[in-house]
Design a protein around this motif. Structure first.
Motif, PDB file in Angstrom:
ATOM      1  N   PRO A   2       0.781  -1.249   0.000  1.00  0.00           N
ATOM      2  CA  PRO A   2       0.000   0.000   0.000  1.00  0.00           C
ATOM      3  C   PRO A   2       0.808   1.292   0.000  1.00  0.00           C
ATOM      4  CG  PRO A   2      -0.736  -1.540   1.720  1.00  0.00           C
ATOM      5  CD  PRO A   2       0.603  -1.994   1.236  1.00  0.00           C
ATOM      6  N   THR A   3       2.075   1.280   0.424  1.00  0.00           N
ATOM      7  CA  THR A   3       2.806   2.525   0.633  1.00  0.00           C
ATOM      8  C   THR A   3       2.989   3.314  -0.662  1.00  0.00           C
ATOM      9  OG1 THR A   3       4.025   1.517   2.465  1.00  0.00           O
ATOM     10  CG2 THR A   3       4.914   3.559   1.569  1.00  0.00           C
ATOM     11  N   PRO A   4       2.517   4.557  -0.708  1.00  0.00           N
ATOM     12  CA  PRO A   4       2.655   5.377  -1.910  1.00  0.00           C
ATOM     13  C   PRO A   4       4.045   5.999  -2.018  1.00  0.00           C
ATOM     14  CG  PRO A   4       1.424   6.573  -0.254  1.00  0.00           C
ATOM     15  CD  PRO A   4       1.726   5.227   0.334  1.00  0.00           C
ATOM     16  N   SER A   5       5.013   5.163  -2.258  1.00  0.00           N
ATOM     17  CA  SER A   5       6.398   5.598  -2.425  1.00  0.00           C
ATOM     18  C   SER A   5       7.046   4.646  -3.422  1.00  0.00           C
ATOM     19  CB  SER A   5       7.144   5.553  -1.083  1.00  0.00           C
ATOM     20  OG  SER A   5       8.508   5.798  -1.258  1.00  0.00           O
ATOM     21  N   PHE A   6       7.643   5.187  -4.468  1.00  0.00           N
ATOM     22  CA  PHE A   6       8.176   4.352  -5.538  1.00  0.00           C
ATOM     23  C   PHE A   6       9.238   3.394  -5.019  1.00  0.00           C
ATOM     24  CE2 PHE A   6      11.045   3.570  -9.177  1.00  0.00           C
ATOM     25  CZ  PHE A   6      10.134   2.925 -10.017  1.00  0.00           C
ATOM     26  N   THR A  63       0.564   1.301  -5.799  1.00  0.00           N
ATOM     27  CA  THR A  63       0.380   2.715  -6.127  1.00  0.00           C
ATOM     28  C   THR A  63       1.151   3.093  -7.387  1.00  0.00           C
ATOM     29  OG1 THR A  63       2.245   3.319  -4.698  1.00  0.00           O
ATOM     30  CG2 THR A  63       0.051   3.344  -3.705  1.00  0.00           C
ATOM     31  N   ASP A  64       1.936   2.153  -7.931  1.00  0.00           N
ATOM     32  CA  ASP A  64       2.737   2.417  -9.123  1.00  0.00           C
ATOM     33  C   ASP A  64       2.623   1.249 -10.096  1.00  0.00           C
ATOM     34  OD1 ASP A  64       4.698   4.943  -8.475  1.00  0.00           O
ATOM     35  OD2 ASP A  64       4.217   3.821  -6.664  1.00  0.00           O
ATOM     36  N   PRO A  65       1.469   1.094 -10.754  1.00  0.00           N
ATOM     37  CA  PRO A  65       1.306  -0.024 -11.686  1.00  0.00           C
ATOM     38  C   PRO A  65       2.240   0.098 -12.886  1.00  0.00           C
ATOM     39  CG  PRO A  65      -0.518   1.510 -11.875  1.00  0.00           C
ATOM     40  CD  PRO A  65       0.272   1.949 -10.692  1.00  0.00           C
ATOM     41  N   ARG A  66       2.718  -1.055 -13.363  1.00  0.00           N
ATOM     42  CA  ARG A  66       3.630  -1.043 -14.506  1.00  0.00           C
ATOM     43  C   ARG A  66       2.870  -1.122 -15.827  1.00  0.00           C
ATOM     44  NH1 ARG A  66       7.625  -5.576 -13.172  1.00  0.00           N
ATOM     45  NH2 ARG A  66       8.486  -5.086 -15.214  1.00  0.00           N
ATOM     46  N   ASN A 107      -0.751 -12.326 -16.748  1.00  0.00           N
ATOM     47  CA  ASN A 107      -1.076 -12.958 -15.468  1.00  0.00           C
ATOM     48  C   ASN A 107      -0.967 -12.001 -14.285  1.00  0.00           C
ATOM     49  OD1 ASN A 107      -1.722 -15.454 -16.491  1.00  0.00           O
ATOM     50  ND2 ASN A 107       0.341 -16.281 -16.264  1.00  0.00           N
ATOM     51  N   LEU A 108      -0.524 -10.769 -14.560  1.00  0.00           N
ATOM     52  CA  LEU A 108      -0.379  -9.778 -13.491  1.00  0.00           C
ATOM     53  C   LEU A 108      -1.532  -8.778 -13.580  1.00  0.00           C
ATOM     54  CD1 LEU A 108       1.235  -8.516 -11.168  1.00  0.00           C
ATOM     55  CD2 LEU A 108       2.562  -7.241 -12.875  1.00  0.00           C
ATOM     56  N   LYS A 109      -2.457  -8.887 -12.625  1.00  0.00           N
ATOM     57  CA  LYS A 109      -3.584  -7.956 -12.555  1.00  0.00           C
ATOM     58  C   LYS A 109      -3.273  -6.916 -11.487  1.00  0.00           C
ATOM     59  CE  LYS A 109      -8.442  -7.640 -11.165  1.00  0.00           C
ATOM     60  NZ  LYS A 109      -9.599  -8.388 -10.598  1.00  0.00           N
ATOM     61  N   GLU A 110      -3.226  -5.651 -11.886  1.00  0.00           N
ATOM     62  CA  GLU A 110      -2.850  -4.578 -10.968  1.00  0.00           C
ATOM     63  C   GLU A 110      -4.077  -3.745 -10.574  1.00  0.00           C
ATOM     64  OE1 GLU A 110       1.638  -3.360 -12.221  1.00  0.00           O
ATOM     65  OE2 GLU A 110       0.105  -3.112 -13.766  1.00  0.00           O
ATOM     66  N   ILE A 111      -4.218  -3.528  -9.279  1.00  0.00           N
ATOM     67  CA  ILE A 111      -5.249  -2.635  -8.749  1.00  0.00           C
ATOM     68  C   ILE A 111      -4.560  -1.313  -8.425  1.00  0.00           C
ATOM     69  CG2 ILE A 111      -6.920  -2.252  -6.908  1.00  0.00           C
ATOM     70  CD1 ILE A 111      -7.154  -5.280  -6.632  1.00  0.00           C
ATOM     71  N   ASN A 112      -4.905  -0.276  -9.151  1.00  0.00           N
ATOM     72  CA  ASN A 112      -4.211   1.005  -9.074  1.00  0.00           C
ATOM     73  C   ASN A 112      -4.707   1.831  -7.875  1.00  0.00           C
ATOM     74  OD1 ASN A 112      -2.968   3.461  -9.469  1.00  0.00           O
ATOM     75  ND2 ASN A 112      -3.488   3.616 -11.635  1.00  0.00           N
ATOM     76  N   MET A 113      -3.805   2.075  -6.922  1.00  0.00           N
ATOM     77  CA  MET A 113      -4.128   2.904  -5.760  1.00  0.00           C
ATOM     78  C   MET A 113      -3.254   4.153  -5.722  1.00  0.00           C
ATOM     79  SD  MET A 113      -6.645   1.901  -3.945  1.00  0.00           S
ATOM     80  CE  MET A 113      -7.787   0.540  -4.196  1.00  0.00           C
ATOM     81  N   LYS A 114      -3.011   4.720  -6.896  1.00  0.00           N
ATOM     82  CA  LYS A 114      -2.184   5.924  -6.991  1.00  0.00           C
ATOM     83  C   LYS A 114      -2.787   7.084  -6.202  1.00  0.00           C
ATOM     84  CE  LYS A 114       0.718   7.994 -10.564  1.00  0.00           C
ATOM     85  NZ  LYS A 114       1.855   7.114 -10.308  1.00  0.00           N
ATOM     86  N   ARG A 115      -4.080   7.031  -5.940  1.00  0.00           N
ATOM     87  CA  ARG A 115      -4.763   8.071  -5.171  1.00  0.00           C
ATOM     88  C   ARG A 115      -4.111   8.295  -3.802  1.00  0.00           C
ATOM     89  NH1 ARG A 115     -10.232   7.619  -4.277  1.00  0.00           N
ATOM     90  NH2 ARG A 115     -10.057   8.259  -2.087  1.00  0.00           N
TER      91      ARG A 115
END
Length: 522
Positions: free
Chosen positions: A26-30, A55-58, A65-73
């Protein structure tokens, strides 16, 4: 037909070995996200279906096979709650940093769990099935997903883990030998430093039981209470494995149980890519060499204030080297001709450039590893958290210098350190030797991460590796009852012995008195 059947069975076996993995960072830090980016990639390429909250989807189309849930908010909460400027950092010391981050990260987690995508996972037991849940170490409340989906749980520590989490997995955490990541000491500590480290440890124990666990329990109750009825202590004690992104050759060796695996060592490094033309021309033209200056993603160079900023600019101006500075603003008042500003820097490729002489950094662990593997000496100007300890490590290991910015960064100290590191070959030699040692191992950190993750999947957990120290009450672990028993026996023996001696003395005294009286009568 026989060959077709064999091929079909082999294909079927591969499908059966694949697993559904839920990973949440969860941490919003790259820097927190990039540490295990390659792990998610490798697991997905090996056929596992990975659902990753990040928070940093590629957004890589080659990884179906990699499903990303974007939490950049969450970056807005991160930046709005606290500005990681030099001024703000002055009030964030190692005594209060855990409390600050406890509430900041809890707010982030609360917000993320409230989002529809996460609510879908929380209440999606009928739709989804997971064989393993992987959680970033600072968010143990999310281990409740393991309860929901009745599967093993694993932690990943993107920098290092806390003293408490090490102990939860049965690892010794000596306050001096294995001080917390926020204690800014390394190597042979002075008496004052040992006292401080012990006081911090006892303060951390108080913080853990009176603040950390109750705060995390509130999140468990709010989002998972009706589904799991879990206690945070129960969730933590049920952890199967923890991957820690550190290398003992850098951070120092320590005793670890079989369920805590050190996997640090440049796992996030990527193949060399060509630099943008304008940047390449600037670096190629640096015939005397160039210095790369970056304070990472959280600390902004543009927020450096007053005399510190002035001293840095004046120091760099007097050097016979070009300087590439990761700077977040469009302009820098008084910028010298030898400095080039860049808002975003392809750091790994810059550090691989043959003309580089030195890297000035805030001391993040990923930046340190990148410098080591590219053999670039470091000057570390730390701001908060593990950066202070990392600065001490750099100096202790002999491949860089620690420059303290408090109360103000001194021009003479910075200039002297720059010239010393560039002109003295011992620093380059030290970093090359450290890189050689860190690479001299049977498996890379990434290979270990993949192997142990699949070990958990194959064996449906790692209870067979569980450290027995985990199940011992504290009074038994520290032998309080045994010591009390032995001390009680010793005291009892001493008291009985004293009693017997007293009786003997009294007896002999009475006999002596009787003898004297008898003589008087005669």
């Amino acid at each position: 037909m026989f060959l077709k059947i064999v091929i079909f069975l082999i294909f079927l076996a591969k499908i059966c070995n694949a697993a559904n993995i839920l990973a949440i960072v969860p941490t919003p830090s790259f820097s927190h996200q990039v540490a295990f980016t390659e792990l998610w990639k490798d697991l997905s390429l090996r056929g596992h279906k990975v659902t990753l909250l990040t928070t940093d989807p590629r957004n890589d189309p080659d990884l179906p096979n990699l499903k990303e849930i974007n939490m950049k908010r969450s970056y807005k909460i991160w930046s709005d709650t606290y500005s990681f400027s030099e001024a703000a950092q002055d009030g964030l010391g190692f005594w209060n940093i855990w409390e600050f981050f406890l509430y900041l990260l809890s707010d982030i987690c609360d917000d993320q769990l409230s989002q529809p995508e996460m609510q879908d996972l929380i209440h999606g037991k009928e739709k989804y099935s997971f064989d393993l849940v992987i959680i970033e170490v600072f968010y143990p409340e999310l281990l409740a997903f393991g309860k929901i989906y009745n599967c093993p749980t694993m932690l990943v520590a993107t920098i290092d883990s806390t003293v408490q989490m090490y102990q939860y997995l049965g690892n010794p955490a000596h306050p001096v030998l294995n001080s917390d990541i926020n204690v800014p000491y390394f190597g042979k500590l002075t008496f004052r430093e040992r006292v401080t480290a012990c006081l911090f440890y006892w303060n951390a124990v108080y913080f853990e039981y009176l603040k950390f666990l109750p705060t995390k329990q509130k999140l468990v109750d709010k989002f998972f209470g009706n589904l799991t009825n879990a206690r945070i202590e129960e969730l933590i004690s049920g952890i199967d494995l923890m991957l820690v992104n550190i290398n003992p050759l850098l951070k120092g060796p320590r005793a670890l149980g079989p369920t805590t695996i050190s996997v640090g060592g440049g796992n996030h490094l990527k193949p060399l890519k060509p630099l943008p033309k304008e940047l390449k021309d600037f670096l190629d033209d640096a015939k005397e060499g160039f210095i790369y200056f970056s304070l990472g993603g959280n600390v902004k160079s543009k927020d450096l204030r007053g005399q510190t900023m002035t001293n840095i600019i004046e120091t760099l101006k007097e050097l016979p080297y070009k300087v590439l500075w990761k700077f977040e603003a469009d302009e820098l008042p008084g910028k010298p001709e030898n400095i080039k500003l860049i808002k975003w820097a392809p750091q790994q490729d810059i550090l691989r450039h043959p003309n580089i002489k030195l890297f000035i950094s805030q001391g993040g662990i990923q930046s340190m590893e990148e410098a080591i593997y590219t053999h670039v000496p470091l000057i570390v100007v730390p701001f908060y958290g593990d950066q202070l300890k990392n600065a001490r490590i750099v100096e202790y290991k002999g491949f860089g210098k620690f420059i303290n910015r408090k109360p103000v960064l001194k021009k003479e100290e910075l200039k002297s350190a720059i010239l010393e590191l560039i002109n003295n070959p011992k620093y380059k030699a030290s970093i090359k030797e450290l890189a050689r040692l860190m690479q001299d191992q049977p498996m890379t950190g990434l290979q270990k991460s993949v192997w142990w993750t699949e070990h958990i999947i194959r064996n449906k957990g790692a209870k067979h590796l569980r450290n027995p120290a985990v199940d011992l009450p504290l009074y038994q672990y520290y032998l309080v009852d045994v010591i009390a028993f032995i001390v009680s026996i010793a005291i009892a023996i001493i008291l009985i012995s004293l009693k017997i001696i007293k009786l003997f003395i009294k007896l002999f005294s009475n006999l002596y008195v009787e003898k004297i009286n008898k003589r008087k009568l005669e």
